[in-house]
Design an enzyme around this catalytic site. Structure first.
Site, PDB file in Angstrom:
ATOM      1  N   HIS A 124      61.162  17.303   7.358  1.00  0.00           N
ATOM      2  CA  HIS A 124      60.297  18.449   7.044  1.00  0.00           C
ATOM      3  C   HIS A 124      59.138  18.026   6.147  1.00  0.00           C
ATOM      4  O   HIS A 124      57.995  18.476   6.323  1.00  0.00           O
ATOM      5  CB  HIS A 124      61.142  19.538   6.363  1.00  0.00           C
ATOM      6  CG  HIS A 124      60.363  20.738   5.961  1.00  0.00           C
ATOM      7  ND1 HIS A 124      60.371  21.237   4.683  1.00  0.00           N
ATOM      8  CD2 HIS A 124      59.532  21.544   6.663  1.00  0.00           C
ATOM      9  CE1 HIS A 124      59.589  22.296   4.605  1.00  0.00           C
ATOM     10  NE2 HIS A 124      59.070  22.509   5.793  1.00  0.00           N
ATOM     11  N   GLU A 183      56.606  16.431   8.267  1.00  0.00           N
ATOM     12  CA  GLU A 183      55.875  17.440   9.055  1.00  0.00           C
ATOM     13  C   GLU A 183      54.699  17.997   8.243  1.00  0.00           C
ATOM     14  O   GLU A 183      53.589  18.162   8.758  1.00  0.00           O
ATOM     15  CB  GLU A 183      56.834  18.561   9.460  1.00  0.00           C
ATOM     16  CG  GLU A 183      56.184  19.694  10.253  1.00  0.00           C
ATOM     17  CD  GLU A 183      56.427  21.035   9.588  1.00  0.00           C
ATOM     18  OE1 GLU A 183      55.449  21.641   9.106  1.00  0.00           O
ATOM     19  OE2 GLU A 183      57.594  21.482   9.545  1.00  0.00           O
ATOM     20  N   HIS A 184      54.915  18.257   6.965  1.00  0.00           N
ATOM     21  CA  HIS A 184      53.824  18.735   6.111  1.00  0.00           C
ATOM     22  C   HIS A 184      52.730  17.673   5.966  1.00  0.00           C
ATOM     23  O   HIS A 184      51.532  17.969   6.040  1.00  0.00           O
ATOM     24  CB  HIS A 184      54.364  19.096   4.725  1.00  0.00           C
ATOM     25  CG  HIS A 184      54.971  20.464   4.650  1.00  0.00           C
ATOM     26  ND1 HIS A 184      54.539  21.423   3.767  1.00  0.00           N
ATOM     27  CD2 HIS A 184      55.970  21.036   5.358  1.00  0.00           C
ATOM     28  CE1 HIS A 184      55.249  22.526   3.910  1.00  0.00           C
ATOM     29  NE2 HIS A 184      56.140  22.312   4.875  1.00  0.00           N
ATOM     30  N   GLU A 243      58.986  25.953  -1.031  1.00  0.00           N
ATOM     31  CA  GLU A 243      59.369  26.596   0.238  1.00  0.00           C
ATOM     32  C   GLU A 243      60.876  26.803   0.304  1.00  0.00           C
ATOM     33  O   GLU A 243      61.349  27.850   0.750  1.00  0.00           O
ATOM     34  CB  GLU A 243      58.898  25.738   1.414  1.00  0.00           C
ATOM     35  CG  GLU A 243      59.153  26.385   2.779  1.00  0.00           C
ATOM     36  CD  GLU A 243      58.571  25.550   3.908  1.00  0.00           C
ATOM     37  OE1 GLU A 243      57.760  24.648   3.639  1.00  0.00           O
ATOM     38  OE2 GLU A 243      58.931  25.826   5.077  1.00  0.00           O
TER      39      GLU A 243
END
Length: 448
Positions: free
Chosen positions: A69, A72-73, A149
């Site tokens: 993740h 991905e950012h 997040e």
């Protein structure tokens, strides 16, 4: 121009084009291993461009949960030739939108733009497939973003925390028990080097699927894919991640999750279940039908009709099935009892109704009605280019073929009532399940 046609001719010679059901769907593979799916849909002058990598949270190295993740950012930070944030800015300047997503099995990036901007999207996505670049000044704040997040979408939502705890209890060894966002204490130690190492190991054309859906000509789209992606060499570091398999489950597991934020107590149960297997989706189709019969409707499903309307012991009751994963699927049951009915009593009522359903067999009329509903739902899902693109992206990412994806409706149609009951027998074996009670603290001491 000559070179482009030459490359496309070579691609066609592979002979990997497949006929479509109702719409043209083409599947090809470039010499560097990139799979390409093109879905023509000319109803609107827009196109969806998606790149899927067969790498997700279940492929993370030990002690590095959340790295998929995090990467991905960071994919939006920049490349050797593009500044941080430039990718999305260009998409927006061209009237499009873009985003990304990550699961345990895959990570995807997509743009939805006017169809005449497809070549620009390909050029930019091909660039970051091989030239990702970021500095500490860029990755360090982004680590703060993913931690925030986690706080917003998981730790601040009691239902999400309960679900995370259930999955961690369901899987004894397999990484599906580790949250996609990662464990906070491990996320806090992630670095840019960790992300770049994951990128170098898993990202490349030979571990990716390109899906193009919308107002495109198939031949032109394939030629364009060859132009932009075909020149990228296969990544020699790409190897299949060996994931731990689940050992035999010898005893059922139970958890009690207490939190003062809980508004409605409920019982949930998760079972390990088969996934959709390439070449034979019959078992998964039977489980899908079973879930629809038990809990597919808030008014007519077996669980709602019996526990809510007939007996009045449940505010709601549900069943669902997810077989779209590479290794293990999950079948879920649940009940939220009415006030005055304990969680123990609610669970007992849920189990009784399921056992009676398996004993009595499937009502033929209800079976046909649910089958029509499922068929309609699947067909309506074909009506949106982005949903269609996602179907193929997910399917190919977890090991299905184009034929499997297109054959899912037929697999559902072929399910018999006897197969539904056989699939339901797994629900009687709680050794493969975890049952959770989510409830507000029962005493003042527990709430402190």
């Amino acid at each position: 121009m000559f070179a482009r046609h030459l490359a496309f001719a070579a691609l066609l010679s592979l002979g990997w084009l497949y006929p479509a059901h109702a719409e043209p769907v083409t599947h090809a593979e470039l010499d560097n291993g990139l799979e390409v799916v093109v879905i023509e849909d000319r109803r609107a002058p827009v196109v969806v461009h998606m790149v899927w990598y067969r790498a997700g949270a279940a492929d993370e190295p030990p002690l590095k949960s959340g790295i998929a993740h995090f990467l991905e950012h960071l994919m939006f930070k920049g490349t050797d030739t593009r500044d941080p944030g430039e990718f999305s800015a260009v998409v927006e300047e061209n009237g499009g939108r873009d985003n990304a997503f990550v699961s345990w099995d895959y990570t995807g990036f997509f743009q939805r733009v006017a169809s005449d901007r497809l070549d620009l999207m390909m050029e930019m996505e091909a660039d970051r497939m091989q030239n990702l670049s970021f500095t500490e000044a860029e990755w360090l704040p982004e680590r703060g973003v993913i931690l925030e997040e986690r706080g917003q979408v998981l730790e601040s939502r009691v239902g999400a925390q309960f679900n995370e705890t259930m999955l961690a209890a369901l899987y004894k060894a397999h990484p599906y028990g580790t949250p996609i966002l990662g464990w906070r204490h491990e996320m806090e130690g992630l670095t840019g080097d960790d992300a770049m190492e994951f990128y170098n190991q898993h990202y490349g054309p030979n571990n990716a699927i390109l899906v193009i859906a919308g107002d495109v000509d198939t031949d032109e789209a394939l030629e364009m894919a060859q132009q932009y992606y075909g020149a990228i060499p296969a990544n020699p570091n790409v190897t299949e991640t060996i994931r731990p398999a689940e050992p035999p489950h010898l005893a059922e597991r139970r958890i009690v999750f207490e939190d003062s934020r809980v508004g409605t107590d409920y019982v949930a149960r998760m079972y390990l279940a088969p996934v959709r297997r390439s070449g034979d989706q019959s078992e998964a189709a039977a489980l899908q039908m079973l879930a629809a019969l038990l809990g597919g409707s808030s008014t007519t499903s077996v669980l709602e009709r019996r526990l809510n309307f007939d007996e009045g012991v449940a505010l709601s009751a549900w069943a669902s099935y997810n077989g779209m994963a590479r290794d293990y699927g999950v079948f879920m049951l649940g009940i939220a009892p009415v006030e005055g009915v304990s969680l123990e009593e609610g669970e007992a009522a849920l189990d009784r109704v399921v056992a009676e359903f398996l004993e009595e067999g499937v009502d033929t009329a209800q079976f046909e009605r649910v089958r029509r509903q499922l068929r309609a739902s699947e067909i309506y899902g074909l009506d949106d280019a982005q949903s269609r693109a996602r179907q193929f992206g997910v399917g190919l990412s977890i090991g299905l073929t184009v034929e499997d994806v297109e054959g899912w409706i037929d697999a559902l149609e072929a399910v018999t009532p006897e197969e539904v009951i056989a699939a339901g027998q797994m629900l009687l074996d709680r050794r493969n399940a975890v049952t959770g009670y989510m409830t507000a603290p029962q005493s003042t001491e527990l709430s402190q």
